[in-house]
Design a protein around this motif. Structure first.
Motif, PDB file in Angstrom:
ATOM      1  N   VAL A  96     -80.040  -4.004  38.534  1.00  0.00           N
ATOM      2  CA  VAL A  96     -80.741  -4.172  39.815  1.00  0.00           C
ATOM      3  C   VAL A  96     -81.888  -3.159  39.910  1.00  0.00           C
ATOM      4  N   HIS A  97     -81.628  -1.939  39.428  1.00  0.00           N
ATOM      5  CA  HIS A  97     -82.650  -0.889  39.515  1.00  0.00           C
ATOM      6  C   HIS A  97     -83.822  -1.132  38.579  1.00  0.00           C
ATOM      7  N   GLU A  98     -83.521  -1.764  37.440  1.00  0.00           N
ATOM      8  CA  GLU A  98     -84.525  -1.942  36.382  1.00  0.00           C
ATOM      9  C   GLU A  98     -85.883  -2.370  36.934  1.00  0.00           C
ATOM     10  N   ALA A  99     -85.881  -3.458  37.721  1.00  0.00           N
ATOM     11  CA  ALA A  99     -87.152  -4.023  38.175  1.00  0.00           C
ATOM     12  C   ALA A  99     -87.836  -3.114  39.193  1.00  0.00           C
ATOM     13  N   SER A 100     -87.045  -2.448  40.064  1.00  0.00           N
ATOM     14  CA  SER A 100     -87.702  -1.642  41.094  1.00  0.00           C
ATOM     15  C   SER A 100     -88.222  -0.319  40.543  1.00  0.00           C
ATOM     16  N   GLU A 101     -87.731   0.088  39.368  1.00  0.00           N
ATOM     17  CA  GLU A 101     -88.189   1.371  38.824  1.00  0.00           C
ATOM     18  C   GLU A 101     -89.166   1.218  37.671  1.00  0.00           C
ATOM     19  N   LEU A 102     -89.500  -0.029  37.378  1.00  0.00           N
ATOM     20  CA  LEU A 102     -90.278  -0.340  36.172  1.00  0.00           C
ATOM     21  C   LEU A 102     -91.696   0.233  36.192  1.00  0.00           C
ATOM     22  N   ALA A 103     -92.397   0.025  37.280  1.00  0.00           N
ATOM     23  CA  ALA A 103     -93.818   0.389  37.341  1.00  0.00           C
ATOM     24  C   ALA A 103     -94.189   0.584  38.798  1.00  0.00           C
ATOM     25  N   GLU A 104     -95.438   1.006  38.992  1.00  0.00           N
ATOM     26  CA  GLU A 104     -95.929   1.055  40.370  1.00  0.00           C
ATOM     27  C   GLU A 104     -96.536  -0.319  40.644  1.00  0.00           C
ATOM     28  N   VAL A 105     -95.771  -1.147  41.352  1.00  0.00           N
ATOM     29  CA  VAL A 105     -96.212  -2.533  41.523  1.00  0.00           C
ATOM     30  C   VAL A 105     -96.838  -2.716  42.903  1.00  0.00           C
ATOM     31  N   HIS A 106     -98.060  -3.229  42.919  1.00  0.00           N
ATOM     32  CA  HIS A 106     -98.788  -3.508  44.161  1.00  0.00           C
ATOM     33  C   HIS A 106     -98.931  -5.009  44.315  1.00  0.00           C
ATOM     34  N   PHE A 107     -99.114  -5.437  45.548  1.00  0.00           N
ATOM     35  CA  PHE A 107     -99.285  -6.872  45.811  1.00  0.00           C
ATOM     36  C   PHE A 107    -100.522  -7.113  46.646  1.00  0.00           C
ATOM     37  N   LEU A 108    -101.161  -8.227  46.356  1.00  0.00           N
ATOM     38  CA  LEU A 108    -102.322  -8.632  47.142  1.00  0.00           C
ATOM     39  C   LEU A 108    -102.281 -10.149  47.239  1.00  0.00           C
ATOM     40  N   ARG A 109    -102.510 -10.680  48.440  1.00  0.00           N
ATOM     41  CA  ARG A 109    -102.538 -12.139  48.556  1.00  0.00           C
ATOM     42  C   ARG A 109    -103.922 -12.635  48.171  1.00  0.00           C
TER      43      ARG A 109
END
Ligand code: G1P
Length: 312
Positions: A96-109
């Motif tokens: 579960v942690h893998e994806a949330s700790e992977l990178a600094e992920v930003h979102f833009l629509r």
């Protein structure tokens, strides 16, 4: 003397993931195609992992409508984490942690679905005046066949825009951007002299298709700004790259020819194949799947033979 650490010139990845996924309906009616699982992870996670493996820890995902669960996937899930913690299920907690700790992920629509060129143009504020990589969400490159590292190396050595190319059968060229090329002194690198988005077979300059990996220099943004709508009435990234490639060499474009494993996970048959190909090598599931696939292939062969015998 300790060598100077190599300065990476590319640090950011942009992942356009705003497509409607029409090829995969009805599975993608209420779920983004990038969330379809491949073995046990959504396709988008492989793409982010690929960016991180190439040293790109700042990831911008351009989303569209209906993409809420894409951002949820890269966020924490306190109630699920608490339940797993209480059960002492470290292994699943780790997953579960893998994806949330992977990178600094930003979102833009993206705002409006005006095409890949438009989506990439939306990244301008985030990217600034730097080169950056673009990874298309439904092209999956097998981690065992690294591509992005090589593209960044070519970008650095030639100070140029780089696009990933792959040989495809002539009858498949109309599904891709297609490149006219000239050889260079490196076997896996070509100079791109022109690009056409999804040409008819008789108009295709070659059978070298653009696959969804690009290392772009910031001058692409100015070109996107001046772009006219192209194929399908959309602003095409391929058209913007063609402006550079055919522009007399001021901002050359090179292609790295990829000969490894790539899966188009937006295509139903390819998605099934990707699950099998990665599944049989999966640490935990591999042994069981592998012997099942072998038995299944034997059964199919026997079926086919019986059918042929019935026809004779
Ligand atoms: C996009 C690009 C195309 C490229 C392809 C690779 O098309 O426009 O140039 O060859 O990705 O997957 P799409 O597949 O999104 O229609």
């Amino acid at each position: 003397m300790v060598p100077e650490p190599v300065k990476r010139t590319v640090a950011k990845a942009v992942i356009p993931a705003a497509g409607l996924g029409t090829r995969f309906l009805p599975a993608t009616k209420a779920m983004p195609k990038e969330m379809l699982p491949i073995v046990d992870k959504p396709a988008i996670q492989y793409v982010v992992e690929e960016a991180v493996a190439a040293g790109l820890h700042d990831v911008l995902i351009i989303t569209g409508r209906n993409k809420g669960n894409l951002s949820n996937h890269f966020d924490g899930v306190p109630e699920l984490e608490l339940t797993l913690e209480r059960k002492g299920d470290e292994e699943r907690l780790e997953r579960v942690h893998e994806a949330s700790e992977l990178a600094e992920v930003h979102f833009l629509r993206q705002g409006q679905p005006l095409g890949l060129g438009h989506a990439v143009g939306r990244a301008r504020m985030h990217v600034g005046d730097e080169s950056f990589a673009v990874l298309l969400g439904d092209d999956l490159i097998d981690v065992r066949d690294p591509l992005l590292d090589r593209m960044i190396e070519v970008h650095d050595s030639r100070q140029a825009t780089v696009v990933a190319l792959m040989e495809v059968p002539p009858e498949a060229v109309h599904l891709y951007g297609c490149a006219a090329t000239a050889a260079t002194d490196e076997a896996d690198v070509v100079r791109i002299t022109g690009l056409v988005e999804k040409p008819a077979p008789e108009e295709a300059p070659s059978n070298l298709a653009v696959i969804g990996r690009y290392v772009l220099r910031p001058e692409i943004f100015g070109v996107i700004d001046r772009l006219e709508p192209g194929r399908g009435g959309e602003y095409q990234l391929t058209d913007a790259l063609n402006v550079l490639a055919s522009g007399g060499g001021e901002a050359p474009v090179f292609g790295v020819i990829f000969r490894g494993r790539r899966y188009d996970t937006g295509d139903r048959a390819d998605w099934i194949k990707a699950n099998l190909l990665l599944g049989v090598d999966h640490e935990e599931l591999g042994p069981e799947l592998r012997s099942w696939v072998i038995d299944f292939a034997d059964r199919l062969r026997a079926d086919d033979a019986a059918r042929r015998a019935g026809r004779d």
